[in-house]
Design an enzyme around this catalytic site. Structure first.
Site, mmCIF file in Angstrom:
data_model
loop_
_atom_site.group_PDB
_atom_site.id
_atom_site.type_symbol
_atom_site.label_atom_id
_atom_site.label_comp_id
_atom_site.label_asym_id
_atom_site.label_seq_id
_atom_site.Cartn_x
_atom_site.Cartn_y
_atom_site.Cartn_z
ATOM 1 N N ASP A 115 9.208 15.203 10.591
ATOM 2 C CA ASP A 115 10.263 14.224 10.887
ATOM 3 C C ASP A 115 10.820 14.336 12.298
ATOM 4 O O ASP A 115 11.930 13.866 12.566
ATOM 5 C CB ASP A 115 11.391 14.355 9.854
ATOM 6 C CG ASP A 115 11.006 13.690 8.539
ATOM 7 O OD1 ASP A 115 10.300 12.659 8.591
ATOM 8 O OD2 ASP A 115 11.396 14.195 7.478
ATOM 9 N N ASP A 173 6.505 7.073 5.128
ATOM 10 C CA ASP A 173 7.582 7.287 6.101
ATOM 11 C C ASP A 173 7.053 7.876 7.413
ATOM 12 O O ASP A 173 7.628 7.678 8.478
ATOM 13 C CB ASP A 173 8.642 8.264 5.575
ATOM 14 C CG ASP A 173 8.843 8.252 4.069
ATOM 15 O OD1 ASP A 173 7.923 7.830 3.358
ATOM 16 O OD2 ASP A 173 9.891 8.688 3.610
ATOM 17 N N THR A 233 3.812 8.884 -6.159
ATOM 18 C CA THR A 233 5.152 8.679 -5.599
ATOM 19 C C THR A 233 5.917 9.993 -5.564
ATOM 20 O O THR A 233 5.509 10.990 -6.169
ATOM 21 C CB THR A 233 5.949 7.621 -6.377
ATOM 22 O OG1 THR A 233 7.040 7.185 -5.537
ATOM 23 C CG2 THR A 233 6.535 8.171 -7.683
ATOM 24 N N ARG A 245 12.020 1.205 -0.021
ATOM 25 C CA ARG A 245 12.102 1.687 1.355
ATOM 26 C C ARG A 245 10.720 2.052 1.893
ATOM 27 O O ARG A 245 10.446 1.887 3.079
ATOM 28 C CB ARG A 245 13.078 2.870 1.481
ATOM 29 C CG ARG A 245 13.386 3.196 2.939
ATOM 30 C CD ARG A 245 14.619 4.061 3.151
ATOM 31 N NE ARG A 245 14.541 5.361 2.557
ATOM 32 C CZ ARG A 245 15.254 5.774 1.510
ATOM 33 N NH1 ARG A 245 16.113 4.950 0.938
ATOM 34 N NH2 ARG A 245 15.123 6.979 1.021
ATOM 35 N N TRP A 249 9.178 0.851 5.334
ATOM 36 C CA TRP A 249 8.591 1.714 6.381
ATOM 37 C C TRP A 249 7.226 1.164 6.798
ATOM 38 O O TRP A 249 6.853 1.219 7.975
ATOM 39 C CB TRP A 249 8.417 3.153 5.900
ATOM 40 C CG TRP A 249 9.615 4.012 5.607
ATOM 41 C CD1 TRP A 249 9.747 4.848 4.528
ATOM 42 C CD2 TRP A 249 10.814 4.209 6.390
ATOM 43 N NE1 TRP A 249 10.951 5.529 4.582
ATOM 44 C CE2 TRP A 249 11.622 5.167 5.716
ATOM 45 C CE3 TRP A 249 11.283 3.662 7.587
ATOM 46 C CZ2 TRP A 249 12.865 5.585 6.199
ATOM 47 C CZ3 TRP A 249 12.529 4.073 8.067
ATOM 48 C CH2 TRP A 249 13.301 5.016 7.385
HETATM 49 N N1 GLY Z 1 11.938 9.820 4.933
HETATM 50 C C1 GLY Z 1 12.649 9.993 3.742
HETATM 51 C C2 GLY Z 1 13.176 8.745 3.120
HETATM 52 O O1 GLY Z 1 12.854 7.641 3.471
HETATM 53 O O2 GLY Z 1 13.942 8.903 2.220
#
Ligand code: GLY
Length: 396
Positions: A115, A173, A233, A245, A249
């Site tokens: 990250d 992500d 998942t 989400r 992404w």
């Molecule tokens: N990258 C972690 C999330 O989207 O929760």
């Protein structure tokens, strides 16, 4: 001719103008949200002045959740302050943004996370765009050199997490962290960072999408052979559901990849991801997604405004690259318009000084459900910046 009596032509023009305005996208109150952000963040900074503790969300007991720099969300608040510096031009926000940014520097050497883009590109990377500080440039380059150490050439991707039950997980992500690598190539002239980002994206593209263009959250690989072991998942409802989400992404990530490469395969992926997202959110009156498009308790399932803001920002950029931008521009502005109502936008002084209510962080472990999230605010501000600065132009 009597100037006060409408001619047939004038009536026709008025009718045409009327039908055009009926289809017009809503006007988003950017200045009002920026004013709210100034009020909220000034109050937040007064209450939480320690620039090494980063606002993330609200805890179950209603108090503020602050994190260390190591948390994946630590760079967003600094990013929000950089957006306020952009919107307002005020030195006050620049100085606040710089103070928050600089406490994140140690993470440039952290090897146990993928990250680093979220943490350091949204803070130092943004700061560099505004200040051209050589110090900020050095941090982006060092962080990129650290991030690529997580790349396995057999898999052809950067490893996301180091914890069980996964063997070599690559999550959707992770596309977001690639943006910093493109910046590193630009800043250093070394193409290897961008090359590695494209290799990761190509691996992702092979497996990420189902036939209906919904996404899997986690692709788990065998690091010895590079074979996909399982698509599954972690934060969604089920392995075969679509976590909202995650889909956002993908829209944002593949659009960003197209910006940096002009590879039409990425544009197609972004459009297909967007089409799926829009099809799902069109079923909801205010267009704000449920946390998972297959949540079993829809319509009572929690919403996720962070999925809406990530998608809105990505869709506004996507609208620049396609022949018919209205679909993507319209979907983005419909979401932004809902987000700017009191249903979602906090009243001044409330919501622990975050901007948006009703996000979902990690529903399967009941963490940050129906809570504010600092990254929902970040992508809201970014979407408003894009809306104000270029998205409307794409339609002219
Ligand atoms: N990258 C972690 C999330 O989207 O929760």
């Amino acid at each position: 001719m009597n100037a006060t009596r409408p001619t047939l032509l004038m009536l026709l023009l008025l009718a045409l103008a009327g039908s055009a305005s009926a289809q017009k996208a809503p006007v988003i109150p950017v200045a009002q949200v920026v004013a709210l952000a100034e009020t909220q963040y000034a109050a937040l900074l007064r209450q939480y002045p320690d620039s090494a503790r980063h606002p993330r969300s609200t805890k179950e007991d209603g108090t503020m959740l602050l994190t260390s720099s190591r948390n994946w969300t630590s760079g967003f608040f600094a990013g929000n302050l950089w957006y306020l510096a952009r919107f307002t031009g005020k030195d006050y926000w620049r100085r606040r943004a710089a103070a928050r940014t600089e406490t994140l520097e140690a993470e440039k050497n952290t090897t146990n996370t993928h990250d680093l883009g979220f943490i350091l590109n949204n803070s130092f990377g943004q700061g560099y765009e505004l200040t051209q500080s050589p110090k900020y440039r050095e941090v982006v380059l060092q962080a990129s050199a650290t991030l690529v150490r997580r790349f396995n050439p057999t898999v052809g991707a950067i490893r996301s997490w180091d914890f069980a039950p996964f063997t070599y997980p690559v999550i959707v992500d992770n596309l977001m962290n690639l943006e910093m690598l493109f910046s590193a190539s630009k800043l250093s002239g070394d193409p290897s960072f961008a090359h590695l980002a494209k290799t990761h994206a190509n691996t992702d593209l092979k497996h990420r999408f189902r036939k209906d263009h919904s996404t899997y959250h986690v692709l788990d690989f065998d690091p010895a052979t590079g074979q996909l072991r399982k698509a599954m998942t972690h934060q969604g409802f089920a392995d075969n559901s679509c976590w909202a989400r995650g889909q956002a992404w993908a829209i944002y990530g593949y659009t960003m990849l197209y910006r940096h490469t002009r590879d039409p395969r990425y544009l197609t992926a972004a459009q297909q991801a967007a089409d799926y997202f829009i099809k799902q959110t069109s079923k909801v009156a205010d267009r704000i997604p449920y946390w998972d498009f297959n949540a079993p308790d829809i319509p009572d399932a929690p919403r996720d405004v962070s999925a809406a803001t990530v998608a809105a920002s990505g869709l506004l950029e996507l609208s620049k690259y396609v022949k018919s931008p209205k679909k993507y521009y319209g979907a983005a502005t419909a979401m932004l318009s809902s987000l700017c109502t009191p249903q979602y936008l906090a009243a001044p002084g409330t919501n622990n000084f975050f901007l948006l209510k009703h996000a979902t962080g990690n529903k399967p472990i009941n963490s940050e459900v129906d809570a504010p999230l600092v990254y929902a605010d970040y992508y809201l501000l970014e979407a408003l910046w894009r809306y104000q600065n270029y998205a409307a132009l794409a339609l002219q």
